[in-house]
Design a protein around this motif. Structure first.
Motif, PDB file in Angstrom:
ATOM      1  N   HIS A 110      27.725 -13.668  21.867  1.00  0.00           N
ATOM      2  CA  HIS A 110      27.900 -13.529  23.325  1.00  0.00           C
ATOM      3  C   HIS A 110      28.686 -12.263  23.676  1.00  0.00           C
ATOM      4  N   GLY A 111      28.482 -11.205  22.910  1.00  0.00           N
ATOM      5  CA  GLY A 111      29.112  -9.920  23.195  1.00  0.00           C
ATOM      6  C   GLY A 111      30.561  -9.801  22.765  1.00  0.00           C
ATOM      7  N   ILE A 112      31.088 -10.816  22.078  1.00  0.00           N
ATOM      8  CA  ILE A 112      32.490 -10.816  21.655  1.00  0.00           C
ATOM      9  C   ILE A 112      32.534 -10.697  20.133  1.00  0.00           C
ATOM     10  N   ILE A 113      33.279  -9.731  19.638  1.00  0.00           N
ATOM     11  CA  ILE A 113      33.401  -9.552  18.191  1.00  0.00           C
ATOM     12  C   ILE A 113      34.308 -10.646  17.631  1.00  0.00           C
ATOM     13  N   PHE A 114      33.811 -11.358  16.604  1.00  0.00           N
ATOM     14  CA  PHE A 114      34.590 -12.435  16.020  1.00  0.00           C
ATOM     15  C   PHE A 114      34.688 -12.331  14.492  1.00  0.00           C
ATOM     16  N   ALA A 115      33.979 -11.376  13.920  1.00  0.00           N
ATOM     17  CA  ALA A 115      34.029 -11.195  12.470  1.00  0.00           C
ATOM     18  C   ALA A 115      33.647  -9.756  12.126  1.00  0.00           C
ATOM     19  N   LEU A 116      34.004  -9.355  10.925  1.00  0.00           N
ATOM     20  CA  LEU A 116      33.661  -8.032  10.401  1.00  0.00           C
ATOM     21  C   LEU A 116      33.081  -8.195   9.004  1.00  0.00           C
ATOM     22  N   GLU A 117      32.221  -7.273   8.646  1.00  0.00           N
ATOM     23  CA  GLU A 117      31.849  -7.094   7.252  1.00  0.00           C
ATOM     24  C   GLU A 117      32.453  -5.749   6.894  1.00  0.00           C
ATOM     25  N   LEU A 118      33.395  -5.770   5.978  1.00  0.00           N
ATOM     26  CA  LEU A 118      34.163  -4.577   5.659  1.00  0.00           C
ATOM     27  C   LEU A 118      34.408  -4.548   4.158  1.00  0.00           C
ATOM     28  N   TYR A 119      34.045  -3.445   3.524  1.00  0.00           N
ATOM     29  CA  TYR A 119      34.212  -3.313   2.076  1.00  0.00           C
ATOM     30  C   TYR A 119      33.512  -4.458   1.338  1.00  0.00           C
ATOM     31  N   ASP A 120      32.305  -4.815   1.797  1.00  0.00           N
ATOM     32  CA  ASP A 120      31.504  -5.892   1.201  1.00  0.00           C
ATOM     33  C   ASP A 120      32.181  -7.257   1.280  1.00  0.00           C
ATOM     34  N   GLU A 121      33.039  -7.443   2.266  1.00  0.00           N
ATOM     35  CA  GLU A 121      33.723  -8.715   2.442  1.00  0.00           C
ATOM     36  C   GLU A 121      33.650  -9.117   3.914  1.00  0.00           C
ATOM     37  N   ILE A 122      33.470 -10.398   4.161  1.00  0.00           N
ATOM     38  CA  ILE A 122      33.469 -10.910   5.526  1.00  0.00           C
ATOM     39  C   ILE A 122      34.897 -11.243   5.915  1.00  0.00           C
ATOM     40  N   MET A 123      35.281 -10.818   7.115  1.00  0.00           N
ATOM     41  CA  MET A 123      36.613 -11.083   7.644  1.00  0.00           C
ATOM     42  C   MET A 123      36.450 -11.775   8.997  1.00  0.00           C
ATOM     43  N   LEU A 124      37.228 -12.820   9.224  1.00  0.00           N
ATOM     44  CA  LEU A 124      37.162 -13.607  10.450  1.00  0.00           C
ATOM     45  C   LEU A 124      38.333 -13.284  11.360  1.00  0.00           C
ATOM     46  N   LYS A 125      38.051 -13.212  12.656  1.00  0.00           N
ATOM     47  CA  LYS A 125      39.113 -12.942  13.627  1.00  0.00           C
ATOM     48  C   LYS A 125      40.030 -14.158  13.704  1.00  0.00           C
ATOM     49  N   GLY A 126      41.305 -13.885  13.782  1.00  0.00           N
ATOM     50  CA  GLY A 126      42.285 -14.954  13.897  1.00  0.00           C
ATOM     51  C   GLY A 126      43.354 -14.579  14.903  1.00  0.00           C
ATOM     52  N   ASP A 127      44.088 -15.571  15.314  1.00  0.00           N
ATOM     53  CA  ASP A 127      45.188 -15.364  16.255  1.00  0.00           C
ATOM     54  C   ASP A 127      46.337 -16.280  15.858  1.00  0.00           C
TER      55      ASP A 127
END
Length: 111
Positions: A30-47
């Motif tokens: 829905h247009g909101i970034i919630f995860a990344l693929e970075l250096y062949d690893e998935i990263m999840l947004k947290g708060d």
């Protein structure tokens, strides 16, 4: 990781879009970034709410070395290892990451 694998990983949250960014990929719902693929690893947004849950599950926070060697902590955590083998657990973490992204985006818009 290819886009099809990322889309399958996050199908529990619904359709995602994937955009290349700073040497990795941003994963959006829905247009909101919630995860990344970075250096062949998935990263999840947290708060403040979901970060401690991720850490308790063994996730590591993304920290890089900033100017002067000072560590800079980003609001992203690795996926807990068990989630890669358990679609229900992955769905749980993906939803928590999206909820954190919504909270962060809403707070930013209020400022």
């Amino acid at each position: 990781m290819d886009n099809a694998a990322i889309e399958e990983m996050f199908e529990a949250v619904g359709p995602v879009s994937i955009r290349r960014m700073f040497g990795g990929k941003g994963i959006y719902h829905h247009g909101i970034i919630f995860a990344l693929e970075l250096y062949d690893e998935i990263m999840l947004k947290g708060d403040a709410e979901s970060g401690p849950l991720l850490e308790a599950a063994g996730a590591k926070r993304w920290v890089y070395e900033g100017k002067g060697g000072k560590p800079v902590a980003m609001p992203y955590w690795t996926v807990p290892d068990e989630a890669y083998d358990d679609p229900e657990l992955m769905a749980k973490w993906a939803r928590l990451a999206f909820e954190a992204a919504v909270r962060i985006t809403s707070a930013d818009q209020r400022k």
